[in-house]
Design an enzyme around this catalytic site. Structure first.
Site, PDB file in Angstrom:
ATOM      1  N   CYS A 133       0.813  -1.224   0.000  1.00  0.00           N
ATOM      2  CA  CYS A 133       0.000   0.000   0.000  1.00  0.00           C
ATOM      3  C   CYS A 133       0.844   1.272   0.000  1.00  0.00           C
ATOM      4  CB  CYS A 133      -1.000  -0.014   1.148  1.00  0.00           C
ATOM      5  SG  CYS A 133      -0.299   0.061   2.803  1.00  0.00           S
ATOM      6  N   HIS A 186      -2.679   1.017   6.966  1.00  0.00           N
ATOM      7  CA  HIS A 186      -3.012   0.822   5.552  1.00  0.00           C
ATOM      8  C   HIS A 186      -3.405   2.160   4.936  1.00  0.00           C
ATOM      9  CE1 HIS A 186      -4.037  -1.592   2.088  1.00  0.00           C
ATOM     10  NE2 HIS A 186      -5.242  -1.055   2.034  1.00  0.00           N
ATOM     11  N   HIS A 228      -6.288   0.748  -3.661  1.00  0.00           N
ATOM     12  CA  HIS A 228      -5.283   0.348  -2.673  1.00  0.00           C
ATOM     13  C   HIS A 228      -4.677  -0.991  -3.061  1.00  0.00           C
ATOM     14  CE1 HIS A 228      -7.953  -2.477  -0.185  1.00  0.00           C
ATOM     15  NE2 HIS A 228      -8.717  -2.050  -1.164  1.00  0.00           N
TER      16      HIS A 228
END
Length: 167
Positions: free
Chosen positions: A73, A125, A137
């Site tokens: 990510c 994240h 993502h």
């Protein structure tokens, strides 16, 4: 006769209840972040989104920083911002969040970054907001860059904050 309060609660003086409410309200207002108003959407955000969409279905790799080897990510965000804007954004998702300008969720614009707690760790994240409560993502689950909804049960429960790197 119906008793809606226990005997001990009925004895609490009204003043004590009001004092507790006041203190709780005062504590919560101390932690409120002040967000500056934002102008109209920028061309930079559109560039970021177009580049992010071009990475859909790229493979996931922990620590990955380029599409050929795979992306995680934070590597995906660093790659997108570098290639689309020439802006150096590096480090973990938490590092990226610390350097960005805090924005309220209601002020999200395409190209902004959204952060989640996905590993029982704050800011673990990150994804690129693309509009309509969706983001791109690189999740480790299912191993491909993809689009998800911020309203999905999983991400709605784990959303933490948003940041902007332009404006």
């Amino acid at each position: 006769m119906h008793k809606s309060f226990s005997p001990s609660l009925r004895r609490l003086p009204l003043l004590a209840v009001l004092l507790v409410c006041f203190l709780l309200g005062a504590c919560s207002s101390l932690s409120t972040i002040r967000y500056k108003p934002r102008g109209p959407e920028s061309g930079k955000g559109s560039e970021v989104v177009l580049f992010a969409l071009g990475l859909i279905d790229t493979g996931y790799r922990f620590g990955g920083k380029n599409p050929e080897a795979g992306l995680d990510c934070s590597g995906m965000v660093a790659y997108i911002y570098d290639r689309s804007l020439g802006l150096k954004v590096s480090g973990s998702a938490a590092d990226i969040a610390r350097r960005g300008q805090p924005i309220d969720r209601s002020q999200l614009r395409p190209g902004d970054l959204v952060f989640f707690n996905t590993r029982n760790a704050p800011l673990s994240h990150v994804g690129v907001y693309i509009g309509n409560n969706r983001f791109v993502h690189a999740p480790s689950t299912n191993g491909r860059v993809r689009i998800d909804s911020m309203h999905s049960r999983y991400f709605a429960q784990r959303y933490e904050t948003a940041r902007s790197y332009f404006d």
